[in-house]
Design a protein around this motif. Structure first.
Motif, PDB file in Angstrom:
ATOM      1  N   VAL A  29     -19.257 -50.176 141.090  1.00 15.74           N
ATOM      2  CA  VAL A  29     -20.516 -50.808 140.444  1.00 15.74           C
ATOM      3  C   VAL A  29     -20.298 -52.177 139.595  1.00 15.74           C
ATOM      4  N   ILE A  30     -19.041 -52.084 138.983  1.00 15.07           N
ATOM      5  CA  ILE A  30     -18.532 -53.413 138.279  1.00 15.07           C
ATOM      6  C   ILE A  30     -18.443 -54.572 139.362  1.00 15.07           C
ATOM      7  N   LYS A  31     -17.881 -54.099 140.519  1.00 14.83           N
ATOM      8  CA  LYS A  31     -17.710 -55.016 141.321  1.00 14.83           C
ATOM      9  C   LYS A  31     -18.731 -55.799 142.044  1.00 14.83           C
ATOM     10  N   ALA A  32     -19.508 -54.736 142.322  1.00 14.26           N
ATOM     11  CA  ALA A  32     -21.282 -54.962 142.928  1.00 14.26           C
ATOM     12  C   ALA A  32     -21.831 -55.908 142.072  1.00 14.26           C
ATOM     13  N   ILE A  33     -21.700 -55.936 140.606  1.00 13.57           N
ATOM     14  CA  ILE A  33     -22.305 -56.606 139.631  1.00 13.57           C
ATOM     15  C   ILE A  33     -21.782 -58.005 139.848  1.00 13.57           C
ATOM     16  N   ALA A  34     -20.359 -58.109 139.701  1.00 15.33           N
ATOM     17  CA  ALA A  34     -19.831 -59.512 139.819  1.00 15.33           C
ATOM     18  C   ALA A  34     -20.213 -60.166 141.229  1.00 15.33           C
ATOM     19  N   GLU A  35     -20.361 -59.556 142.559  1.00 15.44           N
ATOM     20  CA  GLU A  35     -20.694 -59.873 143.585  1.00 15.44           C
ATOM     21  C   GLU A  35     -21.980 -60.586 143.380  1.00 15.44           C
ATOM     22  N   ALA A  36     -22.868 -60.055 142.888  1.00 18.28           N
ATOM     23  CA  ALA A  36     -24.285 -60.065 142.879  1.00 18.28           C
ATOM     24  C   ALA A  36     -24.556 -61.291 142.029  1.00 18.28           C
ATOM     25  N   GLU A  44     -34.063 -63.264 140.040  1.00 25.18           N
ATOM     26  CA  GLU A  44     -34.802 -62.788 141.538  1.00 25.18           C
ATOM     27  C   GLU A  44     -33.690 -62.021 142.118  1.00 25.18           C
ATOM     28  N   ASN A  45     -32.556 -61.705 141.662  1.00 23.76           N
ATOM     29  CA  ASN A  45     -31.549 -61.117 142.410  1.00 23.76           C
ATOM     30  C   ASN A  45     -31.700 -59.414 142.616  1.00 23.76           C
ATOM     31  N   ALA A  46     -32.257 -59.065 143.597  1.00 23.67           N
ATOM     32  CA  ALA A  46     -32.489 -57.583 143.729  1.00 23.67           C
ATOM     33  C   ALA A  46     -31.265 -56.822 143.755  1.00 23.67           C
ATOM     34  N   GLU A  47     -30.039 -57.410 144.277  1.00 26.77           N
ATOM     35  CA  GLU A  47     -28.617 -56.775 144.246  1.00 26.77           C
ATOM     36  C   GLU A  47     -28.118 -56.546 142.895  1.00 26.77           C
ATOM     37  N   TYR A  48     -28.521 -57.509 141.974  1.00 30.48           N
ATOM     38  CA  TYR A  48     -27.871 -57.352 140.880  1.00 30.48           C
ATOM     39  C   TYR A  48     -28.620 -56.517 140.070  1.00 30.48           C
ATOM     40  N   HIS A  49     -29.982 -56.426 140.021  1.00 29.97           N
ATOM     41  CA  HIS A  49     -30.790 -55.408 139.264  1.00 29.97           C
ATOM     42  C   HIS A  49     -30.653 -53.898 139.726  1.00 29.97           C
ATOM     43  N   ALA A  50     -30.365 -53.984 140.867  1.00 27.46           N
ATOM     44  CA  ALA A  50     -30.016 -52.457 141.498  1.00 27.46           C
ATOM     45  C   ALA A  50     -28.535 -52.025 141.039  1.00 27.46           C
ATOM     46  N   ALA A  51     -27.626 -53.000 141.089  1.00 26.62           N
ATOM     47  CA  ALA A  51     -26.267 -52.719 140.352  1.00 26.62           C
ATOM     48  C   ALA A  51     -26.286 -52.186 139.070  1.00 26.62           C
ATOM     49  N   ARG A  52     -27.275 -52.937 138.115  1.00 27.32           N
ATOM     50  CA  ARG A  52     -27.219 -52.921 136.886  1.00 27.32           C
ATOM     51  C   ARG A  52     -27.946 -51.466 136.578  1.00 27.32           C
ATOM     52  N   GLU A  53     -28.780 -50.972 137.494  1.00 25.10           N
ATOM     53  CA  GLU A  53     -29.542 -49.808 137.244  1.00 25.10           C
ATOM     54  C   GLU A  53     -28.577 -48.575 137.644  1.00 25.10           C
ATOM     55  N   GLN A  54     -27.717 -48.830 138.547  1.00 19.03           N
ATOM     56  CA  GLN A  54     -26.518 -47.958 139.146  1.00 19.03           C
ATOM     57  C   GLN A  54     -25.689 -47.645 137.889  1.00 19.03           C
ATOM     58  N   GLN A  55     -25.387 -48.800 137.349  1.00 20.35           N
ATOM     59  CA  GLN A  55     -24.227 -49.034 136.201  1.00 20.35           C
ATOM     60  C   GLN A  55     -24.973 -47.841 134.963  1.00 20.35           C
ATOM     61  N   GLY A  56     -26.236 -48.205 134.730  1.00 18.74           N
ATOM     62  CA  GLY A  56     -26.715 -47.288 133.545  1.00 18.74           C
ATOM     63  C   GLY A  56     -26.812 -46.137 133.742  1.00 18.74           C
TER      64      GLY A  56
END
Length: 158
Positions: A29-36, A44-56
């Motif tokens: 998930v840290i990698k996904a946040i960095a990519e997003a 407006e970056n849905a991938e970023y918000h989804a990754a942050r939610e997953q991280q939480g």
């Protein structure tokens, strides 16, 4: 804080899940946040918000498991003397007094409960009625379908 009863198997499953969360899921998930983040505008970056939610979710689950393990009391029923008494962790063979159908349940901790696998929570009405009873006793349990009577056929310390 109250001690949380865990079977040996339940504690192992929690440790395995904690290990997986820390060594696989958290880095992913840290990698996904960095990519997003690399995609630019975070508003407006849905991938970023989804990754942050997953991280939480992952961080919350890690904290929950660590708390359960630190407050847990692992009970190995194999080390208890086999007295025929129903205690946490035992496997119980019950016979329904109405139709004679037999059911086998193991009394486990809250996180381990899976009725389809025959694992019932120590907090369940059936387990609460069984605790402290012995082989041959009849227990009355209030179920959603009404009052049911079960005879304790066998208690196994496995």
């Amino acid at each position: 804080m109250n001690r949380i009863p865990l079977t040996v198997r339940g504690a192992e499953l929690l440790r395995d899940e904690l290990q997986r969360l820390k060594s696989e899921d958290r880095p992913a998930v840290i990698k996904a946040i960095a990519e997003a983040r690399a995609h630019g505008d975070l508003k407006e970056n849905a991938e970023y918000h989804a990754a942050r939610e997953q991280q939480g979710f992952i961080e919350g689950r890690i904290a929950e498991i660590e708390s359960k393990l630190s407050n847990g009391q692992v009970i190995d029923v194999k080390s208890l003397p086999a007295s025929g008494k129903v205690v946490f962790g035992v496997t119980v063979l019950l016979a329904d007094e109405e139709d004679g159908n037999e059911k086998t349940y193991q009394i486990v901790g809250e996180d381990e409960a899976d009725i389809k696998a025959g694992l019932i929570s120590v907090q369940s009405p059936i387990a609460r009625a069984l605790i402290g009873k012995e082989e041959g006793d009849v227990v009355e349990v209030q179920t959603p379908g009404g009052q049911r009577g079960y005879e304790i056929v066998e208690v196994r310390y496995e």
